[in-house]
Scaffold this active site. Structure first.
Site, PDB file in Angstrom:
ATOM      1  N   ASP A  33       0.827  -1.205   0.000  1.00 18.84           N
ATOM      2  CA  ASP A  33       0.000   0.000   0.000  1.00 18.84           C
ATOM      3  C   ASP A  33       0.862   1.256   0.000  1.00 18.84           C
ATOM      4  O   ASP A  33       0.539   2.240  -0.649  1.00 18.84           O
ATOM      5  CB  ASP A  33      -0.912   0.022   1.241  1.00 18.84           C
ATOM      6  CG  ASP A  33      -1.963  -1.070   1.170  1.00 18.84           C
ATOM      7  OD1 ASP A  33      -1.977  -1.805   0.157  1.00 18.84           O
ATOM      8  OD2 ASP A  33      -2.753  -1.185   2.125  1.00 18.84           O
ATOM      9  N   GLU A 115     -25.250 -17.784 -14.178  1.00 17.38           N
ATOM     10  CA  GLU A 115     -24.535 -16.716 -13.472  1.00 17.38           C
ATOM     11  C   GLU A 115     -25.247 -16.400 -12.165  1.00 17.38           C
ATOM     12  O   GLU A 115     -26.453 -16.596 -12.063  1.00 17.38           O
ATOM     13  CB  GLU A 115     -24.551 -15.427 -14.323  1.00 17.38           C
ATOM     14  CG  GLU A 115     -24.054 -15.623 -15.721  1.00 17.38           C
ATOM     15  CD  GLU A 115     -24.100 -14.333 -16.559  1.00 17.38           C
ATOM     16  OE1 GLU A 115     -24.502 -13.275 -16.015  1.00 17.38           O
ATOM     17  OE2 GLU A 115     -23.735 -14.412 -17.731  1.00 17.38           O
ATOM     18  N   LYS A 117     -27.298 -14.171  -9.772  1.00 18.41           N
ATOM     19  CA  LYS A 117     -28.091 -12.952  -9.945  1.00 18.41           C
ATOM     20  C   LYS A 117     -27.699 -12.039  -8.807  1.00 18.41           C
ATOM     21  O   LYS A 117     -28.098 -12.227  -7.656  1.00 18.41           O
ATOM     22  CB  LYS A 117     -29.588 -13.241  -9.929  1.00 18.41           C
ATOM     23  CG  LYS A 117     -30.388 -11.979 -10.201  1.00 18.41           C
ATOM     24  CD  LYS A 117     -31.811 -12.266 -10.611  1.00 18.41           C
ATOM     25  CE  LYS A 117     -32.510 -11.036 -11.154  1.00 18.41           C
ATOM     26  NZ  LYS A 117     -32.550  -9.902 -10.230  1.00 18.41           N
ATOM     27  N   ASP A 119     -27.427  -8.928  -6.436  1.00 17.40           N
ATOM     28  CA  ASP A 119     -28.449  -8.020  -5.943  1.00 17.40           C
ATOM     29  C   ASP A 119     -27.826  -6.656  -5.650  1.00 17.40           C
ATOM     30  O   ASP A 119     -27.444  -6.354  -4.532  1.00 17.40           O
ATOM     31  CB  ASP A 119     -29.063  -8.624  -4.672  1.00 17.40           C
ATOM     32  CG  ASP A 119     -30.420  -8.030  -4.371  1.00 17.40           C
ATOM     33  OD1 ASP A 119     -30.931  -7.279  -5.220  1.00 17.40           O
ATOM     34  OD2 ASP A 119     -30.949  -8.311  -3.296  1.00 17.40           O
ATOM     35  N   ARG A 138     -29.416   2.082 -14.838  1.00 16.85           N
ATOM     36  CA  ARG A 138     -30.364   1.454 -15.745  1.00 16.85           C
ATOM     37  C   ARG A 138     -31.614   2.313 -15.893  1.00 16.85           C
ATOM     38  O   ARG A 138     -32.208   2.374 -16.962  1.00 16.85           O
ATOM     39  CB  ARG A 138     -30.716   0.063 -15.203  1.00 16.85           C
ATOM     40  CG  ARG A 138     -31.824  -0.600 -15.955  1.00 16.85           C
ATOM     41  CD  ARG A 138     -32.008  -2.040 -15.519  1.00 16.85           C
ATOM     42  NE  ARG A 138     -33.121  -2.617 -16.229  1.00 16.85           N
ATOM     43  CZ  ARG A 138     -34.377  -2.575 -15.808  1.00 16.85           C
ATOM     44  NH1 ARG A 138     -34.660  -2.002 -14.671  1.00 16.85           N
ATOM     45  NH2 ARG A 138     -35.346  -3.094 -16.524  1.00 16.85           N
ATOM     46  N   GLU A 175     -23.320  -5.101 -12.600  1.00 18.68           N
ATOM     47  CA  GLU A 175     -23.995  -4.774 -11.357  1.00 18.68           C
ATOM     48  C   GLU A 175     -22.993  -4.150 -10.398  1.00 18.68           C
ATOM     49  O   GLU A 175     -21.876  -4.656 -10.252  1.00 18.68           O
ATOM     50  CB  GLU A 175     -24.562  -6.075 -10.756  1.00 18.68           C
ATOM     51  CG  GLU A 175     -25.647  -5.869  -9.758  1.00 18.68           C
ATOM     52  CD  GLU A 175     -27.048  -5.755 -10.406  1.00 18.68           C
ATOM     53  OE1 GLU A 175     -27.140  -5.646 -11.659  1.00 18.68           O
ATOM     54  OE2 GLU A 175     -28.016  -5.766  -9.636  1.00 18.68           O
ATOM     55  N   TYR A 227     -21.460  -8.269 -16.668  1.00 22.44           N
ATOM     56  CA  TYR A 227     -22.145  -9.483 -17.116  1.00 22.44           C
ATOM     57  C   TYR A 227     -22.783  -9.433 -18.507  1.00 22.44           C
ATOM     58  O   TYR A 227     -23.306 -10.434 -18.972  1.00 22.44           O
ATOM     59  CB  TYR A 227     -23.178  -9.956 -16.099  1.00 22.44           C
ATOM     60  CG  TYR A 227     -24.168  -8.917 -15.588  1.00 22.44           C
ATOM     61  CD1 TYR A 227     -25.007  -8.234 -16.446  1.00 22.44           C
ATOM     62  CD2 TYR A 227     -24.266  -8.666 -14.228  1.00 22.44           C
ATOM     63  CE1 TYR A 227     -25.915  -7.308 -15.966  1.00 22.44           C
ATOM     64  CE2 TYR A 227     -25.178  -7.744 -13.735  1.00 22.44           C
ATOM     65  CZ  TYR A 227     -25.999  -7.063 -14.614  1.00 22.44           C
ATOM     66  OH  TYR A 227     -26.886  -6.150 -14.143  1.00 22.44           O
ATOM     67  N   LYS A 315     -35.131 -17.575  -9.372  1.00 31.20           N
ATOM     68  CA  LYS A 315     -34.937 -16.936  -8.067  1.00 31.20           C
ATOM     69  C   LYS A 315     -34.715 -17.945  -6.946  1.00 31.20           C
ATOM     70  O   LYS A 315     -35.193 -19.070  -7.012  1.00 31.20           O
ATOM     71  CB  LYS A 315     -36.188 -16.107  -7.724  1.00 31.20           C
ATOM     72  CG  LYS A 315     -36.491 -15.017  -8.743  1.00 31.20           C
ATOM     73  CD  LYS A 315     -35.702 -13.779  -8.492  1.00 31.20           C
ATOM     74  CE  LYS A 315     -36.331 -12.970  -7.372  1.00 31.20           C
ATOM     75  NZ  LYS A 315     -35.693 -11.665  -7.220  1.00 31.20           N
ATOM     76  N   CYS A 409     -34.116 -12.612  37.578  1.00 29.94           N
ATOM     77  CA  CYS A 409     -33.765 -13.680  36.650  1.00 29.94           C
ATOM     78  C   CYS A 409     -34.959 -14.620  36.490  1.00 29.94           C
ATOM     79  O   CYS A 409     -35.483 -15.125  37.486  1.00 29.94           O
ATOM     80  CB  CYS A 409     -32.558 -14.439  37.181  1.00 29.94           C
ATOM     81  SG  CYS A 409     -32.248 -15.964  36.278  1.00 29.94           S
ATOM     82  N   CYS A 412     -34.048 -18.153  38.212  1.00 23.21           N
ATOM     83  CA  CYS A 412     -33.817 -18.403  39.643  1.00 23.21           C
ATOM     84  C   CYS A 412     -34.355 -17.291  40.535  1.00 23.21           C
ATOM     85  O   CYS A 412     -34.301 -17.393  41.765  1.00 23.21           O
ATOM     86  CB  CYS A 412     -32.339 -18.612  39.916  1.00 23.21           C
ATOM     87  SG  CYS A 412     -31.357 -17.107  39.753  1.00 23.21           S
ATOM     88  N   CYS A 427     -27.636 -12.302  35.448  1.00 22.48           N
ATOM     89  CA  CYS A 427     -28.073 -12.933  36.692  1.00 22.48           C
ATOM     90  C   CYS A 427     -26.793 -13.208  37.485  1.00 22.48           C
ATOM     91  O   CYS A 427     -25.904 -13.889  36.990  1.00 22.48           O
ATOM     92  CB  CYS A 427     -28.807 -14.234  36.381  1.00 22.48           C
ATOM     93  SG  CYS A 427     -28.906 -15.312  37.810  1.00 22.48           S
ATOM     94  N   CYS A 432     -27.563 -20.461  39.564  1.00 20.27           N
ATOM     95  CA  CYS A 432     -28.800 -20.342  38.784  1.00 20.27           C
ATOM     96  C   CYS A 432     -28.917 -21.550  37.843  1.00 20.27           C
ATOM     97  O   CYS A 432     -27.993 -21.832  37.067  1.00 20.27           O
ATOM     98  CB  CYS A 432     -28.752 -19.048  37.981  1.00 20.27           C
ATOM     99  SG  CYS A 432     -30.011 -18.957  36.706  1.00 20.27           S
TER     100      CYS A 432
HETATM  101  S1  IVH Z   1     -28.346  -9.638 -17.538  1.00 23.93           S
HETATM  102  C1  IVH Z   1     -31.423  -8.851 -20.508  1.00 23.93           C
HETATM  103  N1  IVH Z   1     -27.077 -10.817 -15.612  1.00 23.93           N
HETATM  104  O1  IVH Z   1     -31.175  -8.303 -12.871  1.00 23.93           O
HETATM  105  C2  IVH Z   1     -30.313  -9.090 -19.581  1.00 23.93           C
HETATM  106  N2  IVH Z   1     -28.694  -9.183 -15.008  1.00 23.93           N
HETATM  107  O2  IVH Z   1     -34.028  -8.288 -13.969  1.00 23.93           O
HETATM  108  C3  IVH Z   1     -30.502  -8.369 -18.308  1.00 23.93           C
HETATM  109  N3  IVH Z   1     -28.877  -8.800 -12.603  1.00 23.93           N
HETATM  110  O3  IVH Z   1     -31.371  -5.120 -14.209  1.00 23.93           O
HETATM  111  C4  IVH Z   1     -29.308  -8.196 -17.554  1.00 23.93           C
HETATM  112  N4  IVH Z   1     -27.349 -10.248 -12.004  1.00 23.93           N
HETATM  113  O4  IVH Z   1     -29.761  -5.515 -12.291  1.00 23.93           O
HETATM  114  C5  IVH Z   1     -28.009  -9.901 -15.912  1.00 23.93           C
HETATM  115  N5  IVH Z   1     -25.825 -11.953 -14.021  1.00 23.93           N
HETATM  116  C6  IVH Z   1     -26.751 -11.042 -14.321  1.00 23.93           C
HETATM  117  C7  IVH Z   1     -27.437 -10.293 -13.341  1.00 23.93           C
HETATM  118  C8  IVH Z   1     -28.396  -9.372 -13.721  1.00 23.93           C
HETATM  119  C9  IVH Z   1     -28.211  -9.334 -11.579  1.00 23.93           C
HETATM  120  C10 IVH Z   1     -29.952  -7.798 -12.452  1.00 23.93           C
HETATM  121  C11 IVH Z   1     -29.738  -6.542 -13.224  1.00 23.93           C
HETATM  122  C12 IVH Z   1     -30.934  -6.405 -14.129  1.00 23.93           C
HETATM  123  C13 IVH Z   1     -31.913  -7.280 -13.464  1.00 23.93           C
HETATM  124  C14 IVH Z   1     -32.850  -7.849 -14.506  1.00 23.93           C
END
Ligand code: IVH
Length: 668
Positions: A33, A115, A117, A119, A138, A175, A227, A315, A409, A412, A427, A432
């Site tokens: 660093d 992949e 998903k 969040d 987006r 993301e 992605y 999901k 307590c 006890c 306590c 106890c």
């Molecule tokens: S692909 C048409 N890949 O999910 C392709 N989206 O509901 C759409 N997201 O707005 C994007 N992980 O925020 C893609 N591996 C992933 C993702 C991903 C999370 C989110 C992204 C998008 C939403 C779509």
């Protein structure tokens, strides 16, 4: 002179960008660093002297530009679509069936890319001739907000693409996220500063990115994982998997959990793996995205107005759920601490039924503002105990009752006392029954003297009936005594006694842990064991000597000393001896610690050892065993079905050894 400055600026810019990449994308820095800071400071100085020479990809821009009044809007050149959801395996199979019907007769085989998903918040980053020019959110998918100055502060986003011959235009989509660990740290700091807490990592990432002051964004631990691509000119890619690899070569971070799967079965298997590993993934992941790999196939399948027909988000079951607090009861722990526990109307969270959630302490109940009868949101974060997030105040009917810590307590009846730091209520009665039960449970646990067959219900009953009054009584159990218990047969009693026999000869670290000295967990117990070799030596050590030891702070030194100064401790040790316990005298291991200075992480299942045995073997040889892989890890011991630690080790280039090699190391 200016020519020299210009070339030094170019050189420093490239160097710093490269080291940024090593650190934030590969997680594998090459320089310290301080070395990095030195390069950075030099560049700042040069740019100050020659502002006109600052390059468009200068890393000094990452600290954050001046605040703006509002975000400008931008229309995405290709809409940023969202994903259709699948909530069950059947829905995924329907998707697969539709794909197969529509692509019937096509002779290119169908491949899926799976992949995580992520969040977080979706963004698009545009590069012209290799230079980052615009970044946007987006938004509604058609138009987003320009957040270029904020995105520039994200170290895993390249300011200039790492290619000699970059595409003339590329729109990279991904993301922006915060790791769970960074999120916890961020909230802790906010709590200390009296600021509002973020509800979850996604809110923290979104809040940090949509800041009018980029300096605030710069101070937040944001990451971007790429992605997809939008518009791209000057390169011809045929497969999504190829694109992901290409993005990696351009300097983007791409999740290492992405796989190519060629059948619906394989995809379903991968989904199960994800669910299983979910807690270990450093980011919040709310599902698995399944995408068609071939762009030609994608074009054939086409798009609906809001979502493509070539991808689906399968999901995960939610890790949060809504339920009712039926009661808040107080539990008394091993050291007498009273913990309020919410008794919930049973609810499934992330695939597991939850009926209790800890509320930690009285202050926490107040801070969260929960009442008995409240409808609340509960969550399970990974493997940890479920917790109450917050009450849904709108659902109150007026019949909710506030929770007050009892003055006495519940087990006890002793008057409780508040700790000097004011957070915990205890306590004070060492006899106890609730404390006694917890102390015995702790004593016989795996990380204590390890007795099989004595479960918490049984211990509770035996304390109730006066058969057990303290941990040492375990060594006085006989088959007659055991057989007085309900549902106890000869066979079970025999097994318990056999296991007790074995536990009469514990090793020192387990014994020290079993004693339940306040603040001494498994790790410190083994540190003390190594340093003192016997309970006798440890019990005589003065506070100063204890506090000198690495890892042992003044609080632990004091509580250890206090523990051995208590007359009950002496009585208990005498009783253990009388009960046939053999107190270990271990060879001083200080002389012989061939693995001193080496850090190990164990993942997966070993054939010949449990993890705690393996850990013990390593710590006896002087090694440190930790639970998370970092740059400081020297070896990762990988057994069968290793977890995400394996992937992390791979990505950091840390030496991974199998059980054979592990055996070799310890026997050498
Ligand atoms: S692909 C048409 N890949 O999910 C392709 N989206 O509901 C759409 N997201 O707005 C994007 N992980 O925020 C893609 N591996 C992933 C993702 C991903 C999370 C989110 C992204 C998008 C939403 C779509």
């Amino acid at each position: 002179m200016n020519k020299d400055a210009a070339s030094e600026i170019r050189d420093l810019t490239d160097k710093i960008n490269y080291h940024n990449y090593r650190y934030y994308v590969l997680d594998d820095p090459e320089i310290s660093d301080s070395e990095y800071d030195r390069l950075f400071d030099r560049l700042v100085e040069l740019e100050k002297q020659h502002p006109e020479l600052q390059l468009p990809d200068s890393p000094t821009q990452r600290v954050g530009a001046a605040p703006s009044e509002k975000f400008e809007q931008i229309k995405h050149s290709i809409p940023m679509l969202s994903l259709n959801k699948s909530l069950s395996k059947q829905e995924f199979l329907d998707f697969d069936k539709r794909i197969r019907t529509e692509l019937a007769g096509d002779n290119e085989s169908i491949r899926y890319v799976t992949e995580p998903k992520l969040d977080g918040l979706a963004v698009e980053v545009v590069y012209k001739n290799g230079i980052l020019t615009v970044a946007s959110t987006r938004g509604d998918g058609i138009t987003g907000e320009i957040i270029t100055d904020n995105v520039r502060t994200i170290r895993s986003v390249p300011l200039r693409l790492m290619a000699n011959d970059p595409p003339s235009l590329i729109e990279v989509r991904g993301e922006v996220v915060i790791t769970k660990a960074d999120f916890a740290k961020l909230n802790k700091t906010r709590e200390k500063n009296g600021e509002d807490l973020f509800a979850n990592p996604r809110n923290a990432a979104a809040g940090s990115l949509r800041q009018l002051d980029p300096k605030v964004t710069a101070s937040r631990p944001l990451l971007m994982l790429a992605y997809e691509v939008g518009k791209i000119e000057g390169v011809n890619l045929k497969l999504h998997s190829e694109t992901l690899e290409y993005l990696r070569t351009l300097g983007f971070r791409v999740s290492d959990l992405i796989r190519i799967n060629s059948s619906a079965d394989e995809v379903a298997k991968r989904y199960d793996e994800f669910l299983e590993k979910r807690a270990m993934i450093p980011f919040d992941v709310d599902g698995m995205v399944v995408k068609i790999d071939s762009y030609r196939h994608r074009r054939k399948l086409g798009e609906l107005s809001r979502s493509p027909r070539w991808a689906i988000a399968w999901k995960f079951p939610p890790e949060q759920a809504t339920t009712i607090i039926e009661d808040i009861k107080v539990q008394v722990g091993r050291t007498g601490i009273l913990t309020p526990v919410a008794h919930l109307k049973p609810v499934r969270v992330g695939g597991v039924e939850v009926s209790r959630a800890t509320l930690h302490n009285e202050d926490e109940v107040k801070r969260k503002g929960v009442m008995i009868g409240d409808t609340v949101i509960v969550q399970r974060a990974g493997d940890v105990i479920p917790e109450v997030v917050k009450p849904i105040v709108e659902k109150r009917t007026g019949s909710e009752k506030p929770f007050n810590m009892p003055r006495k307590c519940p087990a006890c009846g002793s008057t409780v006392v508040k700790d000097t730091d004011g957070v915990y209520v205890r306590c004070p009665n060492p006899h106890c029954p609730a404390q006694v039960v917890e102390r015995i449970i702790h004593f016989v646990s795996k990380s204590g003297v390890d007795v099989d067959g004595l479960g918490s219900r049984l211990i509770e009953k035996m304390v109730e009936q006066g058969i057990l009054k303290d941990p040492a009584d375990v060594f006085f159990l006989t088959s007659e005594k055991l057989l007085t218990m309900e549902r106890m047969g000869e066979k079970l009693a025999g097994n318990i006694l056999e296991s007790i026999e074995k536990s009469r000869k514990p090793d020192l670290a387990h014994l020290i842990h079993a004693l339940g000295i306040r603040n001494v967990g498994e790790h410190l117990a083994s540190v003390l064991a190594r340093r003192f070799n016997s309970i006798e030596n440890l019990s005589e050590a003065p506070v100063e000597k204890l506090a000198e030891i690495d890892d042992i702070g003044p609080i632990v030194a004091r509580s250890t000393r206090e523990y051995f100064d208590r007359p009950e401790t002496k009585r208990m040790i005498d009783k253990l001896v009388e009960g046939g316990m053999v107190f270990p005298h271990e060879e001083s291991s200080v002389r012989n610690e061939p693995l001193k200075g080496k850090t190990f992480v164990i993942t997966g299942t070993l054939e010949n050892y449990s993890r705690s045995q393996a850990k013990k073997l390593l710590t006896n040889l002087g090694a440190k065993v930790t639970s998370t892989v970092s740059k400081k890890t020297d070896f990762v011991v990988a057994g069968a079905n290793p977890g995400s630690k394996y992937l992390k080790a791979q990505s950091l280039g840390i030496k991974i050894i199998d059980e054979q090699e592990f055996l070799k190391i310890i026997s050498e």
